[in-house]
Design a protein around this motif. Structure first.
Motif, PDB file in Angstrom:
ATOM      1  N   ILE A 326       0.870  -1.183   0.000  1.00 45.21           N
ATOM      2  CA  ILE A 326       0.000   0.000   0.000  1.00 45.21           C
ATOM      3  C   ILE A 326       0.901   1.225   0.000  1.00 45.21           C
ATOM      4  CG2 ILE A 326      -1.654   1.325   1.347  1.00 45.21           C
ATOM      5  CD1 ILE A 326      -2.923  -1.201   2.255  1.00 45.21           C
ATOM      6  N   ASP A 327       0.928   1.932  -1.138  1.00 39.17           N
ATOM      7  CA  ASP A 327       1.888   3.030  -1.265  1.00 39.17           C
ATOM      8  C   ASP A 327       1.507   3.899  -2.465  1.00 39.17           C
ATOM      9  OD1 ASP A 327       4.599   4.440  -1.286  1.00 39.17           O
ATOM     10  OD2 ASP A 327       4.941   2.940   0.265  1.00 39.17           O
ATOM     11  N   TYR A 362       5.459   9.030  -7.895  1.00 37.49           N
ATOM     12  CA  TYR A 362       6.170   9.565  -6.730  1.00 37.49           C
ATOM     13  C   TYR A 362       7.478   8.816  -6.509  1.00 37.49           C
ATOM     14  CZ  TYR A 362       7.010  11.082  -1.907  1.00 37.49           C
ATOM     15  OH  TYR A 362       7.570  11.596  -0.762  1.00 37.49           O
ATOM     16  N   GLY A 363       7.466   7.515  -6.757  1.00 41.49           N
ATOM     17  CA  GLY A 363       8.680   6.714  -6.701  1.00 41.49           C
ATOM     18  C   GLY A 363       8.863   5.915  -5.433  1.00 41.49           C
ATOM     19  N   HIS A 364       8.121   6.253  -4.390  1.00 40.28           N
ATOM     20  CA  HIS A 364       8.313   5.590  -3.102  1.00 40.28           C
ATOM     21  C   HIS A 364       7.825   4.151  -3.124  1.00 40.28           C
ATOM     22  CE1 HIS A 364       7.511   4.828   1.256  1.00 40.28           C
ATOM     23  NE2 HIS A 364       8.663   5.462   1.368  1.00 40.28           N
ATOM     24  N   SER A 398      -1.405   6.829  -2.893  1.00 41.11           N
ATOM     25  CA  SER A 398      -0.772   8.150  -2.788  1.00 41.11           C
ATOM     26  C   SER A 398      -0.593   8.789  -4.154  1.00 41.11           C
ATOM     27  CB  SER A 398       0.605   8.031  -2.113  1.00 41.11           C
ATOM     28  OG  SER A 398       0.502   7.411  -0.858  1.00 41.11           O
ATOM     29  N   ASP A 399      -0.593  10.127  -4.171  1.00 41.84           N
ATOM     30  CA  ASP A 399      -0.446  10.862  -5.420  1.00 41.84           C
ATOM     31  C   ASP A 399       1.027  11.117  -5.741  1.00 41.84           C
ATOM     32  OD1 ASP A 399       0.386  12.945  -3.772  1.00 41.84           O
ATOM     33  OD2 ASP A 399      -1.449  14.102  -3.991  1.00 41.84           O
ATOM     34  N   LYS A 400       1.277  11.977  -6.712  1.00 41.88           N
ATOM     35  CA  LYS A 400       2.645  12.237  -7.168  1.00 41.88           C
ATOM     36  C   LYS A 400       3.502  12.918  -6.119  1.00 41.88           C
ATOM     37  CE  LYS A 400       1.348  16.617  -9.393  1.00 41.88           C
ATOM     38  NZ  LYS A 400       2.069  17.476  -8.450  1.00 41.88           N
ATOM     39  N   ASN A 429       2.429  -4.517   3.437  1.00 41.15           N
ATOM     40  CA  ASN A 429       3.391  -3.496   3.855  1.00 41.15           C
ATOM     41  C   ASN A 429       2.748  -2.123   3.701  1.00 41.15           C
ATOM     42  OD1 ASN A 429       6.575  -2.980   4.310  1.00 41.15           O
ATOM     43  ND2 ASN A 429       5.708  -1.363   3.038  1.00 41.15           N
ATOM     44  N   ILE A 430       2.758  -1.342   4.790  1.00 32.92           N
ATOM     45  CA  ILE A 430       2.173   0.004   4.784  1.00 32.92           C
ATOM     46  C   ILE A 430       3.253   0.991   5.197  1.00 32.92           C
ATOM     47  CG2 ILE A 430       0.314   1.472   5.629  1.00 32.92           C
ATOM     48  CD1 ILE A 430      -1.174  -1.083   6.475  1.00 32.92           C
ATOM     49  N   SER A 431       3.807   1.707   4.234  1.00 35.08           N
ATOM     50  CA  SER A 431       4.850   2.693   4.523  1.00 35.08           C
ATOM     51  C   SER A 431       4.313   4.111   4.406  1.00 35.08           C
ATOM     52  CB  SER A 431       6.049   2.487   3.587  1.00 35.08           C
ATOM     53  OG  SER A 431       6.697   1.275   3.881  1.00 35.08           O
ATOM     54  N   VAL A 432       3.101   4.312   4.895  1.00 43.60           N
ATOM     55  CA  VAL A 432       2.504   5.637   5.024  1.00 43.60           C
ATOM     56  C   VAL A 432       1.903   5.728   6.427  1.00 43.60           C
ATOM     57  CG1 VAL A 432       2.020   6.041   2.577  1.00 43.60           C
ATOM     58  CG2 VAL A 432       0.359   4.798   3.968  1.00 43.60           C
TER      59      VAL A 432
END
Length: 557
Positions: A326-327, A362-364, A398-400, A429-432
């Motif tokens: 989730i990203d 965004y790349g993340h 997530s957006d840009k 995996n949640i990296s927000v």
């Protein structure tokens, strides 16, 4: 269009005010008085102070009070002129946009379990560069303002060996206080090209570092009306001053005025790197050039596979397991996510929110997915992930700019719950992280991740990047939930040995609002190299310091 923009801006402003109000009162915990309003106290305060303003909220409904005479909360929202945005059935809730006065009314509805802000979510990407700096905060040649340390002070000299060294506050080179420095009045290094061969240098130990950049503010006030005889050269040495390379020449004709200059000095990184300013053209009368905020930023490449011992798991590569990420999305263009037969291991992609596609701008998300399951094919295996055989589910929220809302994440968690068996999803995996703190008893995010946990899915979340040098920091949902694995970030110093590791300064830690110690685990999180999603990304274009090559970038978090 203008009304829509003003409406959106008003919501954002109110959300930022809500975030700034700090921790909720103990009312937020389970066991509150049954007559208390069923709403986050901070949100209630904002609603009372701004009754006509519109708020983004998440309304959780009671599941065991269907026989009560109160209107269903959905009906109340519609009657009050609000808009129901999303049905979040995983936790029997919905997101909505409603006025402050309707929040006050709805909080008294006994079929409402809890009302909280549909809070903005932030990505856990962080700056990966360390630095040594001299911001000239006082009249001294020994300033140290970065998170690293220079090898010594500024040293003056002359190539002819007959130069009488001046003091820090007198002579051709000195630290002065005037309005020619960065930001106006302040301290900075002043150089007067009075004699050819005069110089001032400073040394740093940059051994083992990559992507090394020198930057500074300069204000060149050498006078063009007097020709171009006065010149000051910026030079760099990798051998302690035995040889020098000129990076830039400042004169009455070249690089005049004020600007910030940057130079890639990666090729000169050594145990005795020096930078110096050398006079090679003498002035006709008193004129000056000023330098301020002199910094060398550098990265120490992470050796995360060795640190976590993943390099020893040759036969265990995660095949047969699916990880949901989730990203901000996962780029399907990257070969690192293909199997040996060149089939994509991204088995499904979905987006939640007004994004229009599952692409990662965004790349993340691509970076995180690469750490988890990249096979390193574009680097001949050098930059592979921990489990290069896993399948991946790409859930873009997530957006840009790496921004999202809790309701988008809840949508993604609902999708995982509905499809866990179909895709054999074993890990998420949640990296927000949310931007509003609250108890895990009332947070809708915490409620959702717990449902996944109770259904056999391992939930891994980031601790967050709001750590400071001043001690414990807030663990925002879902990092505060006692049922999930919360992971903090360490600096591995580029080695596989744990002895030299330390907690990264930006990594959040401490007791949660409910008193649980977090994070549960730590892992390398500084300058980790993983796949790049697109060369058109701002992280690639605007941050060349973070490039490992054309296919991989270096991030922290």
């Amino acid at each position: 269009m203008r009304k829509t923009k003003l409406f959106f801006n008003a919501i954002i402003v109110l959300m930022l005010i809500l975030i700034s109000l700090g921790n909720p009162s103990m009312v937020a915990q389970a066991g509150r008085d049954k007559n208390e309003p069923r709403v986050d106290p901070r949100l209630l305060q904002m609603a009372e102070e701004n009754p006509t303003a519109t708020f983004k909220v998440i309304v959780q409904r009671e599941t065991d009070k269907k026989d009560l005479k109160d209107e269903d909360p959905l009906t109340d929202v519609k009657k009050g002129g609000g808009k129901v945005k999303k049905h979040l059935k995983l936790i029997e809730s919905f997101s909505a946009e409603i006025s402050g006065k309707e929040i006050i009314k709805l909080a008294k509805n006994k079929k409402v379990r809890w009302i909280s802000a549909d809070a903005p979510m932030v990505s856990t990407a962080a700056g990966g560069m360390e630095s040594i700096r001299d911001e000239f905060t006082s009249i001294t040649y020994s300033g140290n303002n970065g998170n690293g340390t220079w090898s010594g002070d500024w040293i003056e000299g002359n190539q002819d060996g007959d130069y009488s060294v001046s003091t820090v506050d007198s002579g051709s080179n000195q630290v002065v206080q005037n309005d020619n420095c960065a930001g106006g009045i302040g301290y900075c290094l002043e150089i007067e090209p009075a004699e050819i061969g005069e110089y001032i240098y400073r040394e740093a130990d940059l051994s083992g570092f990559v992507s090394v950049w020198l930057s500074f503010y300069r204000n060149n006030l050498l006078d063009s009306s007097h020709g171009k005889s006065e010149q000051v050269q910026l030079q760099v040495s990798s051998d302690g001053g035995a040889s020098w390379t000129t990076l830039q020449t400042y004169s009455s004709k070249k690089q005049i005025g004020a600007a910030t200059d940057s130079f890639d000095i990666s090729d000169y990184a050594s145990s005795s790197t020096r930078i110096r300013f050398l006079v090679d053209g003498q002035e006709n009368s008193a004129r000056y050039i000023y330098f301020d905020d002199i910094a060398i930023a550098f990265a120490r490449p992470s050796n995360f596979l060795s640190t976590v011992r993943a390099d020893q798991l040759i036969s265990l590569d995660g095949q047969g397991v699916t990880v949901a990420v989730i990203d901000s999305g996962i780029s399907p263009k990257n070969d690192d996510f293909n199997s040996e037969g060149n089939h994509s291991r991204i088995v499904e992609s979905e987006f939640f929110g007004d994004h229009g596609s599952t692409s990662d701008w965004y790349g993340h998300g691509t970076h995180v997915a690469g750490i988890i399951g990249g096979n390193g094919v574009n680097s001949n295996g050098k930059f592979k992930g921990v489990a290069p055989g896993v399948n991946l589910v790409n859930l873009k929220v997530s957006d840009k700019d790496g921004k999202s809302y809790e309701s988008n994440v809840l949508d993604g968690l609902q999708w995982i719950y509905d499809n866990k068996d179909l895709y054999n999803i074993r890990v998420v995996n949640i990296s927000v992280n949310s931007t509003v703190d609250q108890s895990y008893h009332t947070s809708p995010l915490d409620a959702a991740v717990e449902i996944l946990w109770f259904n056999g899915i391992v939930v891994v979340v980031s601790a967050g990047n709001n750590g400071t040098a001043n001690g414990p920091s807030i663990l925002y949902p879902p990092a505060n939930d006692p049922f999930v694995i919360t992971v903090g970030a360490t600096e591995d110093k580029g080695t596989g040995d744990l002895v030299d590791d330390n907690l990264a300064l930006f990594s959040a830690y401490g007791p949660t609002f409910d008193g649980f110690a977090k994070p549960d685990l730590v892992a390398p999180g500084r300058n980790v190299i993983a796949p790049l999603s697109e060369k058109a990304l701002s992280v690639y274009i605007n941050h060349p310091k973070h490039r490992a090559d054309d296919n991989y970038v270096r991030m922290s978090g």
